[in-house]
Design a protein around this motif. Structure first.
Motif, PDB file in Angstrom:
ATOM      1  N   ILE A 203       0.866  -1.179   0.000  1.00  0.00           N
ATOM      2  CA  ILE A 203       0.000   0.000   0.000  1.00  0.00           C
ATOM      3  C   ILE A 203       0.901   1.226   0.000  1.00  0.00           C
ATOM      4  N   CYS A 204       0.628   2.136  -0.916  1.00  0.00           N
ATOM      5  CA  CYS A 204       1.319   3.422  -0.925  1.00  0.00           C
ATOM      6  C   CYS A 204       0.255   4.512  -1.044  1.00  0.00           C
ATOM      7  N   SER A 205       0.162   5.365  -0.026  1.00  0.00           N
ATOM      8  CA  SER A 205      -0.846   6.420  -0.008  1.00  0.00           C
ATOM      9  C   SER A 205      -0.189   7.766   0.220  1.00  0.00           C
ATOM     10  N   PHE A 206      -0.775   8.801  -0.386  1.00  0.00           N
ATOM     11  CA  PHE A 206      -0.276  10.161  -0.235  1.00  0.00           C
ATOM     12  C   PHE A 206      -1.399  11.062   0.278  1.00  0.00           C
ATOM     13  N   GLY A 207      -1.020  12.057   1.099  1.00  0.00           N
ATOM     14  CA  GLY A 207      -1.972  13.083   1.513  1.00  0.00           C
ATOM     15  C   GLY A 207      -3.152  12.540   2.286  1.00  0.00           C
ATOM     16  N   ALA A 208      -4.351  13.023   1.941  1.00  0.00           N
ATOM     17  CA  ALA A 208      -5.570  12.657   2.671  1.00  0.00           C
ATOM     18  C   ALA A 208      -5.875  11.174   2.569  1.00  0.00           C
ATOM     19  N   ALA A 209      -5.376  10.493   1.532  1.00  0.00           N
ATOM     20  CA  ALA A 209      -5.621   9.052   1.386  1.00  0.00           C
ATOM     21  C   ALA A 209      -4.991   8.250   2.516  1.00  0.00           C
ATOM     22  N   THR A 210      -4.021   8.839   3.227  1.00  0.00           N
ATOM     23  CA  THR A 210      -3.427   8.126   4.354  1.00  0.00           C
ATOM     24  C   THR A 210      -4.426   7.938   5.495  1.00  0.00           C
ATOM     25  N   SER A 211      -5.549   8.668   5.466  1.00  0.00           N
ATOM     26  CA  SER A 211      -6.562   8.511   6.510  1.00  0.00           C
ATOM     27  C   SER A 211      -7.409   7.266   6.305  1.00  0.00           C
ATOM     28  N   LEU A 212      -7.273   6.602   5.156  1.00  0.00           N
ATOM     29  CA  LEU A 212      -7.967   5.349   4.890  1.00  0.00           C
ATOM     30  C   LEU A 212      -6.990   4.221   5.176  1.00  0.00           C
ATOM     31  N   PRO A 213      -7.243   3.392   6.197  1.00  0.00           N
ATOM     32  CA  PRO A 213      -6.247   2.413   6.636  1.00  0.00           C
ATOM     33  C   PRO A 213      -5.687   1.530   5.536  1.00  0.00           C
ATOM     34  N   HIS A 214      -6.515   1.173   4.546  1.00  0.00           N
ATOM     35  CA  HIS A 214      -6.026   0.306   3.481  1.00  0.00           C
ATOM     36  C   HIS A 214      -5.946   1.023   2.134  1.00  0.00           C
ATOM     37  N   GLY A 215      -5.844   2.350   2.186  1.00  0.00           N
ATOM     38  CA  GLY A 215      -5.575   3.114   0.981  1.00  0.00           C
ATOM     39  C   GLY A 215      -6.763   3.260   0.058  1.00  0.00           C
ATOM     40  N   VAL A 216      -6.496   3.794  -1.135  1.00  0.00           N
ATOM     41  CA  VAL A 216      -7.517   4.033  -2.154  1.00  0.00           C
ATOM     42  C   VAL A 216      -7.183   3.220  -3.396  1.00  0.00           C
ATOM     43  N   ASP A 217      -8.182   3.025  -4.239  1.00  0.00           N
ATOM     44  CA  ASP A 217      -7.963   2.286  -5.484  1.00  0.00           C
ATOM     45  C   ASP A 217      -7.367   3.174  -6.573  1.00  0.00           C
ATOM     46  N   ASP A 218      -7.568   4.479  -6.475  1.00  0.00           N
ATOM     47  CA  ASP A 218      -7.037   5.394  -7.491  1.00  0.00           C
ATOM     48  C   ASP A 218      -5.512   5.437  -7.434  1.00  0.00           C
ATOM     49  N   ASP A 219      -4.914   5.697  -8.586  1.00  0.00           N
ATOM     50  CA  ASP A 219      -3.462   5.825  -8.663  1.00  0.00           C
ATOM     51  C   ASP A 219      -3.090   7.278  -8.373  1.00  0.00           C
ATOM     52  N   GLN A 220      -2.530   7.532  -7.204  1.00  0.00           N
ATOM     53  CA  GLN A 220      -2.203   8.888  -6.796  1.00  0.00           C
ATOM     54  C   GLN A 220      -0.834   9.326  -7.325  1.00  0.00           C
ATOM     55  N   THR A 221      -0.621  10.618  -7.326  1.00  0.00           N
ATOM     56  CA  THR A 221       0.679  11.195  -7.670  1.00  0.00           C
ATOM     57  C   THR A 221       1.173  12.005  -6.487  1.00  0.00           C
ATOM     58  N   TYR A 222       2.416  11.777  -6.119  1.00  0.00           N
ATOM     59  CA  TYR A 222       2.991  12.457  -4.962  1.00  0.00           C
ATOM     60  C   TYR A 222       3.335  13.901  -5.297  1.00  0.00           C
ATOM     61  N   ALA A 223       2.909  14.813  -4.402  1.00  0.00           N
ATOM     62  CA  ALA A 223       3.268  16.221  -4.504  1.00  0.00           C
ATOM     63  C   ALA A 223       4.137  16.595  -3.312  1.00  0.00           C
ATOM     64  N   GLU A 224       5.043  17.525  -3.518  1.00  0.00           N
ATOM     65  CA  GLU A 224       5.965  17.914  -2.464  1.00  0.00           C
ATOM     66  C   GLU A 224       5.213  18.292  -1.197  1.00  0.00           C
ATOM     67  N   ASP A 226       3.477  16.214   0.686  1.00  0.00           N
ATOM     68  CA  ASP A 226       2.429  15.248   1.024  1.00  0.00           C
ATOM     69  C   ASP A 226       2.884  14.313   2.144  1.00  0.00           C
ATOM     70  N   ILE A 227       1.936  13.936   2.981  1.00  0.00           N
ATOM     71  CA  ILE A 227       2.181  12.852   3.922  1.00  0.00           C
ATOM     72  C   ILE A 227       2.254  11.548   3.136  1.00  0.00           C
ATOM     73  N   ILE A 228       3.165  10.685   3.502  1.00  0.00           N
ATOM     74  CA  ILE A 228       3.407   9.406   2.813  1.00  0.00           C
ATOM     75  C   ILE A 228       3.158   8.268   3.792  1.00  0.00           C
ATOM     76  N   LEU A 229       2.380   7.282   3.373  1.00  0.00           N
ATOM     77  CA  LEU A 229       2.187   6.050   4.151  1.00  0.00           C
ATOM     78  C   LEU A 229       2.509   4.871   3.247  1.00  0.00           C
ATOM     79  N   VAL A 230       3.430   4.022   3.682  1.00  0.00           N
ATOM     80  CA  VAL A 230       3.807   2.825   2.938  1.00  0.00           C
ATOM     81  C   VAL A 230       3.699   1.623   3.873  1.00  0.00           C
TER      82      VAL A 230
END
Length: 379
Positions: A203-224, A226-230
């Motif tokens: 699981i790799c999540s950026f920004g607000a998607a980190t608030s979802l414990p198992h991430g999102v199905d959309d393919d996110q793009t990291y912006a400078e 952003d909070i990162i959860l791996v």
């Protein structure tokens, strides 16, 4: 750092000892036999790895015998696979596998069932064997599997070391513009390069998607910024790793830094509460006390901790003991479980710091050391 010496696989002697202990547990539970399906428990006790399908493949273990149950056309393959010795009882495509199990069991005998068997197997057995003679074998199995041997812990440590190195390389990799899918692919490729096995999950999540414990199905793009959860793991010799890091690669916002520090405090409280003999639920309680003391929660309320504080780890990514309210199972040496009291701030961010603990004779031991700060995710 990953050792140059890969741990040995589980030996046939250890498999034989597991079956001996299973037979003792069967006798205490009043079971004449136990049926294992195409599950990790089949591999745990016999060494045979087989993926589940609509056809029953498993093992029937009695007080003095072990019989593999398989379609006749698969016998030649099973004979080539690693496993401890046992007869192979075959059934043809037009025959009833449950009827074969019933014949091998014998009349008026009690059969314990692998709790991971699918319902279609149970329903077929219940037409051949009186349902009152079919009992839940899950407690027998889980009590044995929950306590890891030194050989199991060595395999898990090797897998955890590989996953820690993957996390470090991911941290260096992430730059503005990278997609989450690119990170997930990199994780899998790096696991394979380090230990020969790909990711069991990533699981790799950026920004607000980190608030979802198992991430999102959309393919996110990291912006400078952003909070990162791996969150990822691999498998070595049949044993899993699991580790999560949450961090930023810039100056952290004050609220994120505050929640990160509370999360780390809660994680440490779980570790400190992990004493031999205490109930598993005590650790979950310890995390929630910390979180509530900081004005979050209480219970499962958000912002706060929406799920259990941890789960057992071994051949399955989630297994006993579960670190959750109501679980009074006492902790004993050899138990392995995650420590991850995630804090979720809805629609803004989440912080999960996950490391795995194994219980030693005198207390808890980290497989990997926790992160250092919101910008330094490694000790």
């Amino acid at each position: 750092m990953i050792s140059d010496s890969r741990p040995a696989p589980i030996s046939k002697d250890e498999h034989a000892d597991r079956i001996a202990r299973l037979r003792t547990a069967m006798q205490a539970a009043g079971a004449d036999a136990i049926l294992l399906g195409s599950t990790t428990s089949l591999s745990y006790f016999t060494g045979l790895i087989w993926h589940a399908s609509e056809r029953l493949v498993g093992a029937l273990i009695t007080a003095d015998s072990l019989s593999y149950i398989a379609p006749a056309f698969e016998v030649s393959k099973i004979e080539t696979l690693e496993r401890i010795d046992g007869d192979i009882a075959a059934w043809e495509e037009h025959e009833n596998a449950a009827a074969l199990v019933a014949r091998l069991l014998g009349r008026e005998k009690t059969l314990a069932l692998d709790d991971a068997l699918p319902f279609f197997v149970y329903s077929a057995l219940a037409r051949q064997i009186a349902p009152e003679r079919l009992i839940d074998g899950g407690p027998l199995i889980s009590a044995l599997r929950a306590v890891k041997s030194p050989a199991e812990i060595a395999l898990m440590q090797y897998a955890m070391d590989a996953t820690l190195e993957v996390h470090k390389r991911v941290h260096a990799l992430i730059e503005p513009g990278i997609r989450a899918s690119d990170v997930v692919q990199f994780i899998d490729e790096t696991h394979r390069a380090l230990c020969g096995s790909g990711s069991t999950f990533a699981i790799c999540s950026f920004g607000a998607a980190t608030s979802l414990p198992h991430g999102v199905d959309d393919d996110q793009t990291y912006a400078e910024g952003d909070i990162i959860l791996v969150d990822t793991g691999t498998i070595v010799g049949g044993y899993q790793s699991d580790m999560t890091r949450t961090y930023v690669k810039a100056e952290p916002a004050a609220e994120f830094a505050r929640i990160w520090a509370i999360e780390r405090e809660a994680q440490q409280a779980v570790f400190d509460a992990a004493k031999p003999g205490v109930a598993a639920e005590t650790l979950d309680d310890a995390a929630r006390r910390v979180i509530a003391a900081h004005g979050l929660g209480p219970d499962y309320q958000l912002p706060g901790l929406p799920h259990r504080a941890g789960h057992g780890l071994g051949m399955d990514i989630h297994e006993t003991p579960f670190i959750v309210r109501g679980n009074t199972t006492p902790l004993v040496s050899g138990m392995c479980f995650s420590n991850e009291p995630m804090i979720v701030v809805p629609d803004r961010f989440g912080v999960r710091l996950e490391d795995i603990i194994h219980m030693g004779e005198s207390g808890p031991v980290w497989f990997t050391k926790p992160g250092k700060s919101p910008t330094e995710p490694f000790a």
